[in-house]
Design a protein around this motif. Structure first.
Motif, PDB file in Angstrom:
ATOM      1  N   LEU A  53       1.219  -0.906  -0.101  1.00  0.00           N
ATOM      2  CA  LEU A  53      -0.066  -0.328   0.148  1.00  0.00           C
ATOM      3  C   LEU A  53       1.138   1.090  -0.100  1.00  0.00           C
ATOM      4  O   LEU A  53       1.917   0.961   0.478  1.00  0.00           O
ATOM      5  CB  LEU A  53      -0.543   0.487   1.907  1.00  0.00           C
ATOM      6  CG  LEU A  53      -1.298  -0.618   0.871  1.00  0.00           C
ATOM      7  CD1 LEU A  53      -2.813  -1.300   2.695  1.00  0.00           C
ATOM      8  CD2 LEU A  53      -3.007  -1.196   0.152  1.00  0.00           C
ATOM      9  N   PRO A  54       0.230   2.390  -0.858  1.00  0.00           N
ATOM     10  CA  PRO A  54       1.250   3.768  -0.637  1.00  0.00           C
ATOM     11  C   PRO A  54       1.002   4.565   0.536  1.00  0.00           C
ATOM     12  O   PRO A  54      -0.436   4.289   1.408  1.00  0.00           O
ATOM     13  CB  PRO A  54       0.881   4.230  -1.702  1.00  0.00           C
ATOM     14  CG  PRO A  54      -1.131   3.971  -1.997  1.00  0.00           C
ATOM     15  CD  PRO A  54      -0.727   2.802  -1.966  1.00  0.00           C
ATOM     16  N   PHE A  55       2.520   4.851   0.893  1.00  0.00           N
ATOM     17  CA  PHE A  55       2.638   6.025   2.383  1.00  0.00           C
ATOM     18  C   PHE A  55       1.817   5.412   2.813  1.00  0.00           C
ATOM     19  O   PHE A  55       0.834   6.000   3.822  1.00  0.00           O
ATOM     20  CB  PHE A  55       1.985   7.462   1.595  1.00  0.00           C
ATOM     21  CG  PHE A  55       2.499   8.123   0.465  1.00  0.00           C
ATOM     22  CD1 PHE A  55       3.424   8.972   1.063  1.00  0.00           C
ATOM     23  CD2 PHE A  55       2.490   7.976  -0.525  1.00  0.00           C
ATOM     24  CE1 PHE A  55       4.458   9.863   0.196  1.00  0.00           C
ATOM     25  CE2 PHE A  55       2.997   8.812  -1.395  1.00  0.00           C
ATOM     26  CZ  PHE A  55       4.702   9.426  -0.730  1.00  0.00           C
ATOM     27  N   LEU A  62       2.560  11.091   8.247  1.00  0.00           N
ATOM     28  CA  LEU A  62       2.476  12.747   7.796  1.00  0.00           C
ATOM     29  C   LEU A  62       1.582  13.324   6.612  1.00  0.00           C
ATOM     30  O   LEU A  62       0.721  14.089   6.628  1.00  0.00           O
ATOM     31  CB  LEU A  62       3.958  13.434   7.196  1.00  0.00           C
ATOM     32  CG  LEU A  62       4.399  14.842   6.945  1.00  0.00           C
ATOM     33  CD1 LEU A  62       3.660  15.786   8.471  1.00  0.00           C
ATOM     34  CD2 LEU A  62       5.794  14.946   7.074  1.00  0.00           C
ATOM     35  N   LEU A  63       1.550  12.865   5.554  1.00  0.00           N
ATOM     36  CA  LEU A  63       0.490  12.727   4.882  1.00  0.00           C
ATOM     37  C   LEU A  63      -0.619  12.647   5.463  1.00  0.00           C
ATOM     38  O   LEU A  63      -1.514  13.639   4.714  1.00  0.00           O
ATOM     39  CB  LEU A  63       0.210  11.513   3.059  1.00  0.00           C
ATOM     40  CG  LEU A  63      -0.244  12.222   1.851  1.00  0.00           C
ATOM     41  CD1 LEU A  63      -0.352  13.120   1.275  1.00  0.00           C
ATOM     42  CD2 LEU A  63      -0.245  10.949   0.833  1.00  0.00           C
ATOM     43  N   ASP A  64      -1.390  11.822   5.571  1.00  0.00           N
ATOM     44  CA  ASP A  64      -2.553  11.693   6.745  1.00  0.00           C
ATOM     45  C   ASP A  64      -2.211  13.027   7.481  1.00  0.00           C
ATOM     46  O   ASP A  64      -4.168  13.588   7.677  1.00  0.00           O
ATOM     47  CB  ASP A  64      -2.699  10.979   7.768  1.00  0.00           C
ATOM     48  CG  ASP A  64      -2.823   9.339   6.605  1.00  0.00           C
ATOM     49  OD1 ASP A  64      -3.082   9.535   5.933  1.00  0.00           O
ATOM     50  OD2 ASP A  64      -2.345   7.880   7.780  1.00  0.00           O
ATOM     51  N   GLU A  65      -1.802  13.466   7.717  1.00  0.00           N
ATOM     52  CA  GLU A  65      -1.624  14.313   8.468  1.00  0.00           C
ATOM     53  C   GLU A  65      -2.316  15.659   7.893  1.00  0.00           C
ATOM     54  O   GLU A  65      -3.303  17.045   8.032  1.00  0.00           O
ATOM     55  CB  GLU A  65      -0.258  15.247   9.515  1.00  0.00           C
ATOM     56  CG  GLU A  65      -0.951  14.019  10.823  1.00  0.00           C
ATOM     57  CD  GLU A  65       0.785  14.311  11.644  1.00  0.00           C
ATOM     58  OE1 GLU A  65       1.224  16.021  12.210  1.00  0.00           O
ATOM     59  OE2 GLU A  65       1.133  13.425  12.240  1.00  0.00           O
ATOM     60  N   MET A  66      -1.050  16.116   6.748  1.00  0.00           N
ATOM     61  CA  MET A  66      -1.021  17.177   5.829  1.00  0.00           C
ATOM     62  C   MET A  66      -2.834  16.887   5.625  1.00  0.00           C
ATOM     63  O   MET A  66      -3.691  18.345   5.004  1.00  0.00           O
ATOM     64  CB  MET A  66      -0.591  16.776   4.475  1.00  0.00           C
ATOM     65  CG  MET A  66       1.394  16.990   5.323  1.00  0.00           C
ATOM     66  SD  MET A  66       2.650  16.085   3.734  1.00  0.00           S
ATOM     67  CE  MET A  66       1.457  17.322   2.552  1.00  0.00           C
TER      68      MET A  66
END
Ligand code: URA
Length: 183
Positions: A53-55, A62-66
């Motif tokens: 799965l990606p990221f 951090l992408l989830d936080e963004m």
């Protein structure tokens, strides 16, 4: 044009470049296949390779936080990478590997028909937007290609190494939110 099932099947069985020899799993992409917003990273890291799965590693958190900063979750967007198999030791994917893999991403974009594509980091921006893309100067700007708005922000792994880039990234996410609200 391939269906999702055909595309995913051929990608999962791909041996078009040498990354296929060292991968644990192909990381095809995940999220809403009807998303208006699509994120494109560079290539799977260790955790992504292990889970398919990606990221999903630290950069993914951090992408989830963004995304949360603009009131969104990863289920509401589509997330994919330029290369679908992990480059050994997380090196940048070679041009040869990017070129071997880009067809899968093109098909994904054709099927999703996103309104906005946000590149995560320099490697994705240079492949998707322009070969001479300068992420420090151009992040957060938008340019239209056909029906799609292209933009880029810093890669979350880069922000983890240099947290001073966080405010700029937050502004870029807000700009994406603004553009989404105009659709
Ligand atoms: N970095 C990327 O560019 N993509 C991932 O999927 C994970 C980390």
């Amino acid at each position: 044009m391939k269906t999702w099932e055909e595309l995913e099947k051929s990608c999962l069985n791909c041996t078009d470049c040498l990354l296929s020899e060292t991968r644990t799993n192909v990381v095809f992409g995940s999220g809403d296949r009807n998303a208006k917003l699509m994120f494109i990273g560079e290539g799977p890291g260790e955790q992504e390779d292990l889970r398919g799965l990606p990221f999903v590693g630290r950069a993914g958190q951090l992408l989830d936080e963004m995304l949360a900063a603009i009131g969104m979750s990863r289920e509401q967007v589509y997330i994919a990478n330029i290369v679908k198999c992990r480059p050994p030791n997380n090196r940048d994917p070679l041009n040869l590997e990017q070129d071997a893999c880009i067809g899968y991403l093109r098909e994904q974009v054709r099927l999703i028909k996103p309104k906005i594509i946000a590149c995560l980091g320099r490697v994705a921006a240079m492949k998707i937007i322009r070969a001479d893309y300068k992420i420090t100067q151009e992040h957060g700007l938008f340019e239209k290609r056909g029906d799609i708005l292209l933009t880029a922000t810093y890669h979350p792994a880069y922000i983890l190494r240099d947290p001073r880039k966080k405010p700029d990234t937050f502004m870029d996410m807000c700009a994406i939110e603004d553009q989404l609200s105009l659709l």
